[in-house]
Design an enzyme around this catalytic site. Sequence first.
Site, PDB file in Angstrom:
ATOM      1  CG  ASP A  10     -54.218 -18.896  16.860  1.00 26.87           C
ATOM      2  OD1 ASP A  10     -54.378 -18.431  18.006  1.00 26.87           O
ATOM      3  OD2 ASP A  10     -53.137 -18.806  16.241  1.00 26.87           O
ATOM      4  CB  SER A  11     -54.622 -14.438  16.840  1.00 30.81           C
ATOM      5  OG  SER A  11     -53.373 -15.078  17.043  1.00 30.81           O
ATOM      6  CE1 TYR A  42     -56.951 -11.753  17.103  1.00 27.74           C
ATOM      7  CE2 TYR A  42     -57.924 -13.310  18.656  1.00 27.74           C
ATOM      8  CZ  TYR A  42     -57.931 -12.690  17.429  1.00 27.74           C
ATOM      9  OH  TYR A  42     -58.916 -13.005  16.526  1.00 27.74           O
ATOM     10  N   GLY A  43     -52.056 -10.793  21.545  1.00 21.90           N
ATOM     11  CA  GLY A  43     -51.394 -10.901  22.844  1.00 21.90           C
ATOM     12  C   GLY A  43     -51.420  -9.730  23.793  1.00 21.90           C
ATOM     13  CB  CYS A  73     -56.272 -18.495  20.405  1.00 20.70           C
ATOM     14  SG  CYS A  73     -55.589 -16.886  20.798  1.00 20.70           S
ATOM     15  CG  ASN A  74     -52.774 -20.890  25.270  1.00 23.30           C
ATOM     16  OD1 ASN A  74     -52.457 -21.324  24.177  1.00 23.30           O
ATOM     17  ND2 ASN A  74     -52.721 -21.617  26.364  1.00 23.30           N
ATOM     18  CB  THR A  75     -54.443 -14.598  23.710  1.00 30.75           C
ATOM     19  OG1 THR A  75     -53.057 -14.945  23.694  1.00 30.75           O
ATOM     20  CG2 THR A  75     -54.608 -13.157  24.103  1.00 30.75           C
ATOM     21  CD  GLU A 152     -49.273 -15.211  12.368  1.00 34.07           C
ATOM     22  OE1 GLU A 152     -49.660 -14.881  11.230  1.00 34.07           O
ATOM     23  OE2 GLU A 152     -49.807 -16.132  13.032  1.00 34.07           O
ATOM     24  CB  CYS A 184     -48.675 -18.678  23.124  1.00 33.97           C
ATOM     25  SG  CYS A 184     -49.009 -17.938  21.500  1.00 33.97           S
ATOM     26  CB  THR A 185     -51.739 -22.275  19.808  1.00 36.70           C
ATOM     27  OG1 THR A 185     -52.249 -21.005  19.363  1.00 36.70           O
ATOM     28  CG2 THR A 185     -52.669 -22.848  20.851  1.00 36.70           C
ATOM     29  CG  HIS A 186     -48.490 -18.123  17.152  1.00 39.33           C
ATOM     30  ND1 HIS A 186     -49.778 -17.846  17.530  1.00 39.33           N
ATOM     31  CD2 HIS A 186     -48.360 -17.631  15.895  1.00 39.33           C
ATOM     32  CE1 HIS A 186     -50.397 -17.198  16.548  1.00 39.33           C
ATOM     33  NE2 HIS A 186     -49.557 -17.055  15.539  1.00 39.33           N
TER      34      HIS A 186
HETATM   35  N1  DGL Z   1     -51.747 -18.181  19.395  1.00 44.86           N
HETATM   36  C1  DGL Z   1     -52.360 -17.352  20.333  1.00 44.86           C
HETATM   37  C2  DGL Z   1     -52.258 -17.809  21.755  1.00 44.86           C
HETATM   38  O1  DGL Z   1     -52.311 -18.953  21.979  1.00 44.86           O
HETATM   39  C3  DGL Z   1     -52.393 -15.898  20.112  1.00 44.86           C
HETATM   40  C4  DGL Z   1     -51.108 -15.192  20.047  1.00 44.86           C
HETATM   41  C5  DGL Z   1     -51.338 -13.756  19.665  1.00 44.86           C
HETATM   42  O2  DGL Z   1     -52.090 -13.496  18.722  1.00 44.86           O
HETATM   43  O3  DGL Z   1     -50.737 -12.905  20.334  1.00 44.86           O
HETATM   44  O4  DGL Z   1     -52.170 -17.063  22.672  1.00 44.86           O
END
Ligand code: DGL
Length: 264
Positions: A10-11, A42-43, A73-75, A152, A184-186
């Site tokens: 993931d990011s 990454y978003g 990571c969905n992104t 984060e 988003c996994t966060h």
């Molecule tokens: N956790 C990530 C996701 O699922 C990335 C979020 C990010 O870095 O913006 O999208």
Amino acid sequence: MNNAPIGIYDSGLGGLSVWREVQRLLPGESLIYLGDGKNCPYGSRPKEEIIRLADQAVARLVEAGCKLVVVACNTATAAAIEWLRAKYAPLPIVGMEPAVKPACLTTQNRVVGVLATERSLDGELFRRTAARYGADIEVITAPGKGFVELVETGREASAEAVACVAEAMREMLARGADRIVLGCTHYPFLLPAMRRAVADRAVEFIDPSPAVARRVVQLLDAGDLRAASDHHAELRFVSFAEEAYRQRIENFARRLLAEQGGEE
Ligand code: DGL
């Protein structure tokens, strides 16, 4: 090869919501978690840049000998999954599915909310899924502005977090959404704040990570890739950021394990 690790990327820390489910279903497997850290979030980055970052991450996991990689990571999934599968074939690569389908199948009000990063929301993957399952259902999307930063920096349980998630969900709640997809996994780490923000409204939050972990099990079984029963499973954590960040990932992960009554 069977005792080789599964790589999860993931990011940053968010993919640990997926890591936790994979570890729960596959306690006998060695796992390497890579939280980029250096380039998080990454978003809102352009697609080409995310492809380059995801390539660098998967290359690192391949170098570490991974037998399967989860892009947690969905992104990165929305931007790069097809590109990664083509480049690293025949390596099995599991991506995130936006959980729009289960939300659309269970909503009573026929209104579904989706929270995700800007980049995921304008990706093809999300658009296709929403069009397929959300045809006669109102699907309301909103970017989780500031959500990744809250997680984060360890502020996911703060009053600031409750205010931030309440603001992002305002419109979908006003329009009657009774299912909210965590795209988003966060975001699963913000669930306590989200539950406080929806108060007594009957809203169910949908986290796709258990389904992603089940997909990992399926692929291991299909490829006859499960670790041997006497294999000593190792949990490793790596990052492109400084050692303090890597340590933070590890501490976060060990806390999750302790919470689910696993190791320690
Ligand atoms: N956790 C990530 C996701 O699922 C990335 C979020 C990010 O870095 O913006 O999208």
